[in-house]
Design a protein around this motif. Structure first.
Motif, PDB file in Angstrom:
ATOM      1  N   GLY A 163       0.775  -1.227   0.000  1.00  0.00           N
ATOM      2  CA  GLY A 163       0.000   0.000   0.000  1.00  0.00           C
ATOM      3  C   GLY A 163       0.806   1.275   0.000  1.00  0.00           C
ATOM      4  N   PRO A 164       1.046   1.901   1.161  1.00  0.00           N
ATOM      5  CA  PRO A 164       1.662   3.231   1.191  1.00  0.00           C
ATOM      6  C   PRO A 164       3.016   3.326   0.490  1.00  0.00           C
ATOM      7  CG  PRO A 164       0.707   2.708   3.316  1.00  0.00           C
ATOM      8  CD  PRO A 164       0.610   1.466   2.503  1.00  0.00           C
ATOM      9  N   ILE A 165       3.942   2.418   0.795  1.00  0.00           N
ATOM     10  CA  ILE A 165       5.268   2.527   0.191  1.00  0.00           C
ATOM     11  C   ILE A 165       5.220   2.164  -1.291  1.00  0.00           C
ATOM     12  CG2 ILE A 165       5.970   0.190   0.879  1.00  0.00           C
ATOM     13  CD1 ILE A 165       8.814   1.269   1.179  1.00  0.00           C
ATOM     14  N   GLY A 166       4.430   1.159  -1.643  1.00  0.00           N
ATOM     15  CA  GLY A 166       4.324   0.787  -3.045  1.00  0.00           C
ATOM     16  C   GLY A 166       3.680   1.874  -3.885  1.00  0.00           C
ATOM     17  N   ALA A 167       2.609   2.459  -3.370  1.00  0.00           N
ATOM     18  CA  ALA A 167       1.937   3.543  -4.093  1.00  0.00           C
ATOM     19  C   ALA A 167       2.837   4.763  -4.212  1.00  0.00           C
ATOM     20  CB  ALA A 167       0.636   3.905  -3.381  1.00  0.00           C
TER      21      ALA A 167
ATOM     22  N   LEU B  34       8.750   1.080   7.957  1.00  0.00           N
ATOM     23  CA  LEU B  34       9.146   1.086   6.552  1.00  0.00           C
ATOM     24  C   LEU B  34       7.963   0.894   5.620  1.00  0.00           C
ATOM     25  CD1 LEU B  34      11.538   1.268   4.616  1.00  0.00           C
ATOM     26  CD2 LEU B  34      11.796  -1.213   4.807  1.00  0.00           C
ATOM     27  N   ALA B  35       6.967   0.146   6.055  1.00  0.00           N
ATOM     28  CA  ALA B  35       5.802  -0.087   5.204  1.00  0.00           C
ATOM     29  C   ALA B  35       4.946   1.163   5.052  1.00  0.00           C
ATOM     30  CB  ALA B  35       4.962  -1.225   5.777  1.00  0.00           C
ATOM     31  N   GLU B  36       4.791   1.941   6.134  1.00  0.00           N
ATOM     32  CA  GLU B  36       3.836   3.049   6.122  1.00  0.00           C
ATOM     33  C   GLU B  36       4.450   4.422   5.842  1.00  0.00           C
ATOM     34  OE1 GLU B  36       0.772   3.308   9.064  1.00  0.00           O
ATOM     35  OE2 GLU B  36       1.111   1.254   9.742  1.00  0.00           O
ATOM     36  N   GLU B  37       5.507   4.757   6.546  1.00  0.00           N
ATOM     37  CA  GLU B  37       5.946   6.155   6.558  1.00  0.00           C
ATOM     38  C   GLU B  37       6.536   6.688   5.256  1.00  0.00           C
ATOM     39  OE1 GLU B  37       4.953   8.205   8.660  1.00  0.00           O
ATOM     40  OE2 GLU B  37       4.035   6.613   9.802  1.00  0.00           O
ATOM     41  N   PRO B  38       7.182   5.870   4.406  1.00  0.00           N
ATOM     42  CA  PRO B  38       7.577   6.411   3.099  1.00  0.00           C
ATOM     43  C   PRO B  38       6.394   6.899   2.275  1.00  0.00           C
ATOM     44  CG  PRO B  38       8.805   4.416   3.558  1.00  0.00           C
ATOM     45  CD  PRO B  38       7.741   4.522   4.628  1.00  0.00           C
ATOM     46  N   GLY B  39       5.193   6.398   2.605  1.00  0.00           N
ATOM     47  CA  GLY B  39       3.990   6.882   1.933  1.00  0.00           C
ATOM     48  C   GLY B  39       3.369   8.066   2.628  1.00  0.00           C
ATOM     49  N   TRP B  40       2.991   7.889   3.915  1.00  0.00           N
ATOM     50  CA  TRP B  40       2.258   8.946   4.613  1.00  0.00           C
ATOM     51  C   TRP B  40       3.095  10.207   4.813  1.00  0.00           C
ATOM     52  CZ3 TRP B  40      -1.821   6.860   3.434  1.00  0.00           C
ATOM     53  CH2 TRP B  40      -2.209   5.575   3.800  1.00  0.00           C
TER      54      TRP B  40
END
Length: 297
Positions: free
Chosen positions: A76-80, A158-164
């Motif tokens: 989700g967040p990092i991939g997007a 690492l999963a969330e914060e590169p996105g948010w």
């Protein structure tokens, strides 16, 4: 502008990825939610969720969440963020995005705030909600605290914060300002978690309405704290990640041992209250600027 330049601009805004280039923020939100939610469908349908699929996700380190939740979180967040940045901003945008991930050179007191201040605040709210009934943590819990924090950095952080924070927050602040931009991001962050309340992650099927409502309040309030840390550290993503995972780590490793009298609902209410107090203090102390300093790039 020459005819050639105008033609190139038209070509970039058209084609298969034209909408992504024209609406990068909207594209990111749609992709982040859709990819995570779709990946979580098996977990939601499994015996650790609605029970419509006769399958149990294996437990690693005492939890099914590593195999049930984490794959969707990474998608989700990092991939997007990676996809939309590459399409909309190209190599310069990717360099900026990746550069914020390696901003470790921050004044020492910010490490103290994220690594020690967050647990201290949670201790205070837990103490208040438990009526002062606090137990000393076991030696085992103390021993695993730092390794668990590192694992949280590599998983949740690492999963969330590169996105948010790395992708979305700079864009929202430039367009709407720090306070409104943060208020826009908070509900999106909370909404992303919503399907997980149909799984054991959210206490399904025993959780009451207090837990999701408290979680939404926590996300809206702690999002203000995260913005402040991100801005004041020169847009350091590692420090924002530390602030985030310090909450998760304390709650997972130490909370139940130190406050055994608190059930899940009261624990969530305590976390939400603490985050709300911190958010109000930061908004008042910074007059709504949240440490924001406009950047030219």
């Amino acid at each position: 502008m020459t005819i050639t330049e105008n033609t190139r601009g038209t070509e970039r805004s058209g084609g298969l990825f034209g909408p992504v280039r024209r609406y990068p923020m909207g594209s990111f939100v749609v992709l982040a939610l859709a990819m995570s939610w779709l990946a979580w469908v098996p977990y939601i349908l499994s015996e650790q969720g609605l029970g419509l699929w006769a399958y149990r996700f294996p437990e690693l380190l005492g939890s099914s969440q590593l195999l049930g939740v984490l794959p969707g979180a990474y998608l989700g967040p990092i991939g997007a963020a990676l996809f939309v940045t590459a399409v909309a901003d190209g190599r310069p945008g990717l360099r900026r995005w990746l550069g914020r991930m390696w901003r470790w050179r921050v004044r020492w007191h910010w490490y103290a705030i994220t690594l020690l201040g967050v647990p201290a605040a949670m201790l205070a709210t837990g103490f208040a909600y438990s009526g002062g009934q606090v137990n000393a943590p076991s030696l085992m819990a103390i021993a695993v605290y730092v390794p668990a924090l590192v694992m949280q950095m590599l998983t949740t952080g690492l999963a969330e914060e590169p996105g948010w924070r790395d992708f979305a927050l700079p864009r929202l602040q430039r367009r709407f300002g720090p306070l409104l931009g943060t208020m826009i991001l908070g509900p999106v962050w909370a909404l992303w978690h919503a399907p997980l309340f149909l799984t054991e992650w959210g206490g399904w099927p025993d959780a009451t309405w207090v837990r999701p409502v408290g979680f939404v309040i926590f996300c809206l309030a702690f999002n203000v704290v995260m913005t402040w840390v991100f801005n004041r550290t020169g847009e350091s993503l590692p420090l924002a990640m530390m602030a985030h995972v310090s909450v998760n780590n304390f709650a997972s490793v130490l909370w139940s041992e130190m406050f055994p009298s608190l059930d899940a609902d009261n624990a969530m209410a305590a976390m939400a209250s603490g985050a709300l107090i911190a958010a109000v203090a930061i908004m008042v102390g910074t007059r709504g600027r949240l440490g924001y300093s406009p950047r030219t790039v």
